[in-house]
Scaffold this motif. Structure first.
Motif, short mmCIF file in Angstrom:
data_model
loop_
_atom_site.label_atom_id
_atom_site.label_comp_id
_atom_site.label_asym_id
_atom_site.label_seq_id
_atom_site.Cartn_x
_atom_site.Cartn_y
_atom_site.Cartn_z
N GLU A 250 -2.76 -10.22 1.39
CA GLU A 250 -3.42 -10.64 0.18
C GLU A 250 -3.50 -9.78 -1.02
OE1 GLU A 250 -7.41 -10.87 1.69
OE2 GLU A 250 -6.98 -12.52 2.72
N ALA A 251 -3.38 -8.61 -0.71
CA ALA A 251 -2.90 -7.37 -1.64
C ALA A 251 -1.64 -7.62 -2.25
CB ALA A 251 -3.10 -6.04 -1.19
N LEU A 252 -0.55 -7.61 -1.45
CA LEU A 252 0.62 -7.75 -1.92
C LEU A 252 0.94 -9.29 -2.59
CD1 LEU A 252 2.75 -6.47 1.06
CD2 LEU A 252 2.51 -5.29 -1.12
N ASP A 253 0.29 -10.31 -2.25
CA ASP A 253 0.02 -11.79 -3.12
C ASP A 253 -0.36 -11.42 -4.38
OD1 ASP A 253 1.53 -12.75 -0.86
OD2 ASP A 253 -0.46 -13.85 -0.24
N PHE A 254 -1.41 -10.60 -4.48
CA PHE A 254 -1.86 -10.24 -5.88
C PHE A 254 -0.94 -9.51 -6.60
CE2 PHE A 254 -4.29 -7.70 -8.73
CZ PHE A 254 -5.18 -8.38 -9.42
N LEU A 255 -0.33 -8.60 -6.04
CA LEU A 255 0.55 -7.57 -6.85
C LEU A 255 1.71 -8.87 -7.35
CD1 LEU A 255 1.14 -4.51 -4.83
CD2 LEU A 255 0.45 -4.67 -7.36
N ALA B 23 -4.91 2.20 -8.65
CA ALA B 23 -5.14 0.84 -9.13
C ALA B 23 -6.10 0.04 -8.32
CB ALA B 23 -3.82 0.17 -9.62
N LEU B 24 -6.66 -0.70 -8.92
CA LEU B 24 -7.68 -1.64 -8.45
C LEU B 24 -7.16 -3.12 -8.51
CD1 LEU B 24 -10.91 -0.40 -9.58
CD2 LEU B 24 -9.86 -0.03 -7.46
N CYS B 25 -7.59 -3.87 -7.37
CA CYS B 25 -7.11 -5.40 -7.48
C CYS B 25 -8.16 -6.12 -8.30
CB CYS B 25 -6.95 -5.80 -6.03
SG CYS B 25 -6.65 -7.50 -5.60
N GLY B 26 -7.75 -6.79 -9.24
CA GLY B 26 -8.78 -7.42 -9.83
C GLY B 26 -9.28 -6.80 -11.03
N PHE C 135 16.57 10.46 -9.53
CA PHE C 135 15.65 9.52 -9.33
C PHE C 135 14.20 10.30 -9.25
CE2 PHE C 135 19.07 6.93 -7.87
CZ PHE C 135 18.64 5.54 -8.20
N TRP C 136 13.39 9.53 -9.66
CA TRP C 136 11.85 10.06 -9.69
C TRP C 136 11.12 8.95 -9.05
CZ3 TRP C 136 9.51 14.42 -9.33
CH2 TRP C 136 8.09 14.36 -9.61
N VAL C 137 10.41 8.89 -7.94
CA VAL C 137 9.53 7.87 -7.47
C VAL C 137 8.10 8.24 -7.52
CG1 VAL C 137 9.04 6.18 -5.69
CG2 VAL C 137 11.38 7.11 -5.91
N GLU C 138 7.44 7.54 -8.31
CA GLU C 138 5.82 7.92 -8.35
C GLU C 138 5.10 7.17 -7.50
OE1 GLU C 138 3.18 9.95 -10.63
OE2 GLU C 138 5.29 9.84 -11.26
N PRO C 139 4.06 7.93 -6.97
CA PRO C 139 3.28 7.30 -6.00
C PRO C 139 1.82 6.48 -6.57
CG PRO C 139 2.80 9.59 -6.03
CD PRO C 139 3.87 9.20 -6.81
N LEU C 140 1.44 5.51 -5.95
CA LEU C 140 0.31 4.78 -6.49
C LEU C 140 -0.52 4.27 -5.36
CD1 LEU C 140 -1.26 3.74 -9.28
CD2 LEU C 140 0.09 1.61 -8.66
N ILE C 141 -1.69 4.48 -5.26
CA ILE C 141 -2.31 3.84 -4.24
C ILE C 141 -3.12 2.60 -5.01
CG2 ILE C 141 -4.62 4.08 -2.73
CD1 ILE C 141 -2.23 6.03 -2.15
N PHE C 142 -2.99 1.46 -4.16
CA PHE C 142 -3.49 0.18 -4.80
C PHE C 142 -4.69 -0.36 -3.70
CE2 PHE C 142 -3.03 -4.59 -4.85
CZ PHE C 142 -3.48 -4.68 -6.18
#
Length: 155
Positions: free
Chosen positions: A19-24, A152-155, A126-133
């Motif tokens: 569901e979260a990946l679908d939102f993204l 980041a928040l869903c919705g 390369f630089w990869v930035e982490p994010l918690i969704f």
């Protein structure tokens, strides 16, 4: 975002993660240079298997997304998070340090790839930035400022 910009390397075994990946996927831009890959693993320089929920190529660079989905409220600091759902609390490690380590490991693996080396030029850095969704969280979480910048928040 549609294929070929969004590639699900494998399907999630968890409904909440799907569901979260679908939102993204539904909310990410569907134009250049945006791309995303979901549910894949890579082996780092020390032989560890790392799971990635999503990796997104943005105009600013790569973002490794760690999905956390739990109803209720969340408060935490740089070390631990406490989730409260239905009056019950559960404390876990703050997921950002692990996501940050995964992001650094992935950047290291990408740097070594011959596909990114051009003859006579330095390798791509390369630089990869982490994010918690966060999905399913019912109110804005109370987190320390350093963590909040990478959530980041869903919705």
């Amino acid at each position: 975002m549609r294929a070929p910009r969004w590639i699900a390397v494998s399907q999630s075994a968890f409904e909440w993660e799907s569901e979260a990946l679908d939102f993204l996927r539904d909310h990410l831009p569907d134009n250049e240079p945006w791309r995303a890959w979901s549910n894949f693993e890579f082996i780092d320089d020390e032989g560890r298997v790392n799971e990635v929920d999503a990796l997104v190529l943005t105009p600013a660079g790569l973002v490794l997304i760690e999905v956390k989905s739990r109803p209720g409220s969340l408060r935490g600091d740089a070390h631990s998070w406490t989730w409260t759902t239905g009056g019950r609390s559960a404390t876990t490690d703050n997921p950002l340090p692990l996501a940050n380590r995964k992001a650094k490991r992935l950047a290291s693996v990408l740097r070594r790839q011959d596909a990114f080396a051009k003859r006579g030029t330095p390798r791509v850095t390369f630089w990869v930035e982490p994010l918690i969704f966060l999905s399913k969280v019912q109110q804005r979480p109370e987190l320390d400022p350093g963590t909040t910048r990478r959530v980041a928040l869903c919705g």
